[in-house]
Design an enzyme around this catalytic site. Sequence first.
Site, mmCIF file in Angstrom:
data_model
loop_
_atom_site.group_PDB
_atom_site.id
_atom_site.type_symbol
_atom_site.label_atom_id
_atom_site.label_comp_id
_atom_site.label_asym_id
_atom_site.label_seq_id
_atom_site.Cartn_x
_atom_site.Cartn_y
_atom_site.Cartn_z
ATOM 1 N N ARG A 165 1.294 -1.564 -0.531
ATOM 2 C CA ARG A 165 -0.053 -0.456 -0.359
ATOM 3 C C ARG A 165 0.721 1.125 -0.329
ATOM 4 O O ARG A 165 0.842 1.768 0.882
ATOM 5 C CB ARG A 165 -0.789 -0.405 1.165
ATOM 6 C CG ARG A 165 -1.447 -0.928 1.304
ATOM 7 C CD ARG A 165 -3.033 -0.839 0.040
ATOM 8 N NE ARG A 165 -3.777 -2.084 0.879
ATOM 9 C CZ ARG A 165 -3.599 -3.468 0.484
ATOM 10 N NH1 ARG A 165 -2.826 -4.148 -0.682
ATOM 11 N NH2 ARG A 165 -4.799 -4.235 0.872
ATOM 12 N N SER A 240 -10.464 0.349 3.798
ATOM 13 C CA SER A 240 -9.681 -0.104 5.460
ATOM 14 C C SER A 240 -9.189 1.159 5.573
ATOM 15 O O SER A 240 -8.762 2.186 4.461
ATOM 16 C CB SER A 240 -8.984 -1.439 4.827
ATOM 17 O OG SER A 240 -8.414 -2.322 4.355
ATOM 18 N N GLU A 335 -4.243 4.804 6.467
ATOM 19 C CA GLU A 335 -4.458 4.182 4.628
ATOM 20 C C GLU A 335 -4.686 5.048 4.020
ATOM 21 O O GLU A 335 -3.702 5.582 3.196
ATOM 22 C CB GLU A 335 -4.208 3.195 4.703
ATOM 23 C CG GLU A 335 -4.513 2.387 3.043
ATOM 24 C CD GLU A 335 -5.517 1.187 2.761
ATOM 25 O OE1 GLU A 335 -5.000 0.050 2.740
ATOM 26 O OE2 GLU A 335 -6.435 1.536 2.236
HETATM 27 P P1 FAD Z 1 -8.492 10.184 -4.477
HETATM 28 O O1 FAD Z 1 -8.883 9.434 -3.018
HETATM 29 O O2 FAD Z 1 -9.405 10.464 -5.181
HETATM 30 O O3 FAD Z 1 -6.495 9.769 -4.376
HETATM 31 C C1 FAD Z 1 -5.800 9.473 -2.891
HETATM 32 C C2 FAD Z 1 -4.883 9.552 -3.295
HETATM 33 O O4 FAD Z 1 -4.516 9.690 -4.910
HETATM 34 C C3 FAD Z 1 -4.527 11.107 -2.916
HETATM 35 O O5 FAD Z 1 -3.201 11.692 -2.407
HETATM 36 C C4 FAD Z 1 -4.638 11.968 -4.610
HETATM 37 O O6 FAD Z 1 -3.828 12.973 -4.447
HETATM 38 C C5 FAD Z 1 -4.119 11.407 -5.414
HETATM 39 N N1 FAD Z 1 -4.240 10.897 -6.858
HETATM 40 C C6 FAD Z 1 -4.863 10.751 -6.974
HETATM 41 N N2 FAD Z 1 -5.408 10.445 -8.730
HETATM 42 C C7 FAD Z 1 -4.173 11.211 -9.239
HETATM 43 C C8 FAD Z 1 -2.872 10.720 -10.392
HETATM 44 N N3 FAD Z 1 -3.332 11.838 -11.639
HETATM 45 N N4 FAD Z 1 -1.618 11.447 -10.231
HETATM 46 C C9 FAD Z 1 -1.372 12.003 -8.477
HETATM 47 N N5 FAD Z 1 -1.919 11.476 -7.374
HETATM 48 C C10 FAD Z 1 -3.436 11.063 -7.821
HETATM 49 N N6 FAD Z 1 -7.565 0.464 -1.590
HETATM 50 C C11 FAD Z 1 -7.475 -0.737 -2.311
HETATM 51 O O7 FAD Z 1 -5.886 -0.696 -1.813
HETATM 52 N N7 FAD Z 1 -7.650 -2.117 -2.178
HETATM 53 C C12 FAD Z 1 -9.155 -2.201 -2.560
HETATM 54 O O8 FAD Z 1 -9.790 -3.720 -1.673
HETATM 55 C C13 FAD Z 1 -10.049 -1.083 -1.470
HETATM 56 N N8 FAD Z 1 -11.075 -0.963 -1.441
HETATM 57 C C14 FAD Z 1 -11.861 -0.021 -1.600
HETATM 58 C C15 FAD Z 1 -13.163 -0.419 -0.980
HETATM 59 C C16 FAD Z 1 -14.109 0.766 -0.933
HETATM 60 C C17 FAD Z 1 -15.059 0.526 -0.513
HETATM 61 C C18 FAD Z 1 -13.482 2.140 -0.453
HETATM 62 C C19 FAD Z 1 -14.453 3.162 -0.445
HETATM 63 C C20 FAD Z 1 -11.746 2.251 -0.826
HETATM 64 C C21 FAD Z 1 -11.016 1.287 -1.386
HETATM 65 N N9 FAD Z 1 -10.557 1.138 -1.771
HETATM 66 C C22 FAD Z 1 -8.965 0.012 -1.885
HETATM 67 C C23 FAD Z 1 -9.004 2.452 -1.397
HETATM 68 C C24 FAD Z 1 -9.253 3.129 -2.912
HETATM 69 O O9 FAD Z 1 -10.553 3.029 -3.023
HETATM 70 C C25 FAD Z 1 -8.304 2.920 -3.650
HETATM 71 O O10 FAD Z 1 -7.282 3.815 -2.605
HETATM 72 C C26 FAD Z 1 -8.236 3.846 -5.176
HETATM 73 O O11 FAD Z 1 -7.053 3.539 -5.527
HETATM 74 C C27 FAD Z 1 -8.460 5.782 -4.134
HETATM 75 O O12 FAD Z 1 -8.994 6.333 -5.541
HETATM 76 P P2 FAD Z 1 -9.422 8.104 -6.320
HETATM 77 O O13 FAD Z 1 -9.347 7.817 -7.848
HETATM 78 O O14 FAD Z 1 -10.608 7.832 -5.500
HETATM 79 O O15 FAD Z 1 -8.472 8.582 -5.403
HETATM 80 P P1 NAP Z 2 -10.401 -11.400 4.626
HETATM 81 O O1 NAP Z 2 -10.222 -11.941 3.237
HETATM 82 O O2 NAP Z 2 -11.300 -11.525 5.529
HETATM 83 O O3 NAP Z 2 -9.175 -11.101 5.385
HETATM 84 C C1 NAP Z 2 -8.127 -9.852 6.104
HETATM 85 C C2 NAP Z 2 -6.936 -9.729 6.359
HETATM 86 O O4 NAP Z 2 -6.132 -11.110 5.971
HETATM 87 C C3 NAP Z 2 -6.738 -8.867 5.182
HETATM 88 O O5 NAP Z 2 -7.012 -8.330 5.704
HETATM 89 C C4 NAP Z 2 -5.733 -9.965 3.919
HETATM 90 O O6 NAP Z 2 -4.217 -8.715 4.165
HETATM 91 C C5 NAP Z 2 -5.234 -10.655 5.155
HETATM 92 N N1 NAP Z 2 -5.174 -12.209 3.891
HETATM 93 C C6 NAP Z 2 -6.270 -13.020 4.146
HETATM 94 N N2 NAP Z 2 -6.152 -14.139 3.396
HETATM 95 C C7 NAP Z 2 -4.961 -14.181 2.844
HETATM 96 C C8 NAP Z 2 -3.882 -14.696 2.178
HETATM 97 N N3 NAP Z 2 -4.224 -16.455 2.204
HETATM 98 N N4 NAP Z 2 -2.301 -14.463 2.665
HETATM 99 C C9 NAP Z 2 -2.282 -13.220 2.831
HETATM 100 N N5 NAP Z 2 -3.197 -12.333 3.572
HETATM 101 C C10 NAP Z 2 -4.653 -12.768 3.790
HETATM 102 O O7 NAP Z 2 -9.976 -9.382 4.491
HETATM 103 P P2 NAP Z 2 -11.370 -8.435 3.614
HETATM 104 O O8 NAP Z 2 -11.896 -7.659 4.371
HETATM 105 O O9 NAP Z 2 -12.328 -8.863 3.221
HETATM 106 O O10 NAP Z 2 -10.649 -7.661 2.314
HETATM 107 C C11 NAP Z 2 -10.453 -9.361 1.312
HETATM 108 C C12 NAP Z 2 -9.551 -7.904 0.305
HETATM 109 O O11 NAP Z 2 -9.775 -6.396 -0.175
HETATM 110 C C13 NAP Z 2 -8.694 -8.300 1.266
HETATM 111 O O12 NAP Z 2 -7.117 -8.267 0.155
HETATM 112 C C14 NAP Z 2 -8.143 -6.403 1.413
HETATM 113 O O13 NAP Z 2 -6.911 -5.891 1.760
HETATM 114 C C15 NAP Z 2 -8.551 -5.681 -0.001
HETATM 115 N N6 NAP Z 2 -9.065 -4.570 0.919
HETATM 116 C C16 NAP Z 2 -8.950 -3.550 1.025
HETATM 117 C C17 NAP Z 2 -9.428 -2.800 1.055
HETATM 118 C C18 NAP Z 2 -8.700 -1.266 1.389
HETATM 119 O O14 NAP Z 2 -9.484 0.069 0.715
HETATM 120 N N7 NAP Z 2 -7.592 -1.175 1.205
HETATM 121 C C19 NAP Z 2 -10.716 -2.207 1.339
HETATM 122 C C20 NAP Z 2 -11.231 -3.591 1.225
HETATM 123 C C21 NAP Z 2 -10.711 -4.626 1.045
HETATM 124 P P3 NAP Z 2 -3.884 -8.277 3.035
HETATM 125 O O15 NAP Z 2 -5.020 -6.899 3.434
HETATM 126 O O16 NAP Z 2 -3.091 -7.601 2.590
HETATM 127 O O17 NAP Z 2 -4.445 -8.930 1.588
#
Ligand code: FAD
Ligand code: NAP
Length: 346
Positions: A165, A240, A335
């Site tokens: 991340r 998250s 995050e």
């Molecule tokens: P923004 O929120 O608009 O911006 C985020 C950052 O990126 C800011 O610092 C902004 O300035 C910068 N930025 C945006 N666009 C650019 C650009 N073109 N150039 C330079 N900087 C830029 N994240 C995960 O990693 N895994 C997930 O599974 C995941 N699941 C999510 C589920 C939900 C329901 C929600 C609400 C969020 C989730 N996220 C997840 C977090 C988020 O969706 C991601 O981080 C996504 O990439 C953010 O994109 P955005 O366009 O909305 O960025």
């Molecule tokens: P989950 O499947 O309930 O798992 C809980 C946590 O355990 C996750 O955070 C995941 O880490 C870790 N995990 C589970 N199985 C794993 C494996 N086989 N090997 C390594 N790590 C494992 O998680 P969840 O909340 O439903 O989310 C599912 C996936 O979507 C995850 O990968 C999570 O990161 C992603 N997600 C991200 C966001 C965000 O905003 N960043 C929001 C929603 C969901 P990791 O998180 O490192 O994968």
Amino acid sequence: MLPFQERVELTQLNTFGFYSIAERYIKIESVDLLQQLVDHQHHSTDPLLVLGGGSNLILDDEVPGIVAHMRLRGKQLLKVAQDEVLLKVSAGEAWHETVEYAVNQGFYGLENLALIPGTVGAAPIQNIGAYGVELQDRVVSVEVLDIHSNSLHHLTKDQCQFGYRDSLFKSLDPGRYIILSVTFALTRNPTPQLDYLALKEQCEMLAQGVTITPKHVFEAVCAIRQAKLPDPNHLGNVGSFFKNPYVDPSTYAQLMESYPNLVGFVEADKYKLAAGWLIEACGFKGYRSKSVGVYDKQALVLVNYGQGNRAQIEALAGQIYRSVLERFGVALEVEPRYYPALILSE
Ligand code: FAD
Ligand code: NAP
């Protein structure tokens, strides 16, 4: 004259749904306009926020300076072979629609990342990841505008310095590069990535005995996420709220002794703990404070019940942080990005 709009409301442009007003707003639909903006910034002290889908931002009521809303559109197939498909996608394209397009074309590799909100341009910022796949696994290069020189460059995957991340764009040189497009290396050979148990089980259910395809993976990820995560259109959130923390093997062993149900995963020489488990163990799942709270199906997600704001989320996040630290000795890291940045006091 640049086409700025004054005092634009961002409430619909951030998935927390926090009421927020941008001092100045500009929609970026061409690289030329972006370069004019950067040129303007060279003669200004106004802060600049690049906004994608607002799904990883915690905005304050007032956002000073300029908000540049990335709306660059377009997809280009650079190569289509059986083993390798090179797909270049502009920063303003929606992430999930891009994944869906790729899967429907038979270009595989992004399906585990389905239903992540936001734009393609923001995906490299925190090296988005889900279900065992990270953006860095599928990226060839990232096209950027370097705001120091106002010139275009292609950064290779290695130059982006992706981490968990994390990337060059987020922590090493934040704000220097504006992402214009991302080039992905995909494949027409189906290679489902099913390390996560819940995903494997859901795929097996969908496939009903036949070979699991990337389309099954796409559908399974969508189904699990829809069941487990709040839809920002109905309940504000940024996914998250904290990163999963890493601990060394001896800390992990000590924690396991006290908490045998602790959820952790070994990765090389360290252990990744499930932050959601730690938060839930501190009793926060479903907890509500004022207009914000902890989602009742996933404790890692903080939600806005409607009238919440950044101050309320900050207070709740602080409460969770202190609780987890006190109980487990583990410091959580937020995050999403607070904008403007938080002013930390002792
Ligand atoms: P923004 O929120 O608009 O911006 C985020 C950052 O990126 C800011 O610092 C902004 O300035 C910068 N930025 C945006 N666009 C650019 C650009 N073109 N150039 C330079 N900087 C830029 N994240 C995960 O990693 N895994 C997930 O599974 C995941 N699941 C999510 C589920 C939900 C329901 C929600 C609400 C969020 C989730 N996220 C997840 C977090 C988020 O969706 C991601 O981080 C996504 O990439 C953010 O994109 P955005 O366009 O909305 O960025
Ligand atoms: P989950 O499947 O309930 O798992 C809980 C946590 O355990 C996750 O955070 C995941 O880490 C870790 N995990 C589970 N199985 C794993 C494996 N086989 N090997 C390594 N790590 C494992 O998680 P969840 O909340 O439903 O989310 C599912 C996936 O979507 C995850 O990968 C999570 O990161 C992603 N997600 C991200 C966001 C965000 O905003 N960043 C929001 C929603 C969901 P990791 O998180 O490192 O994968």
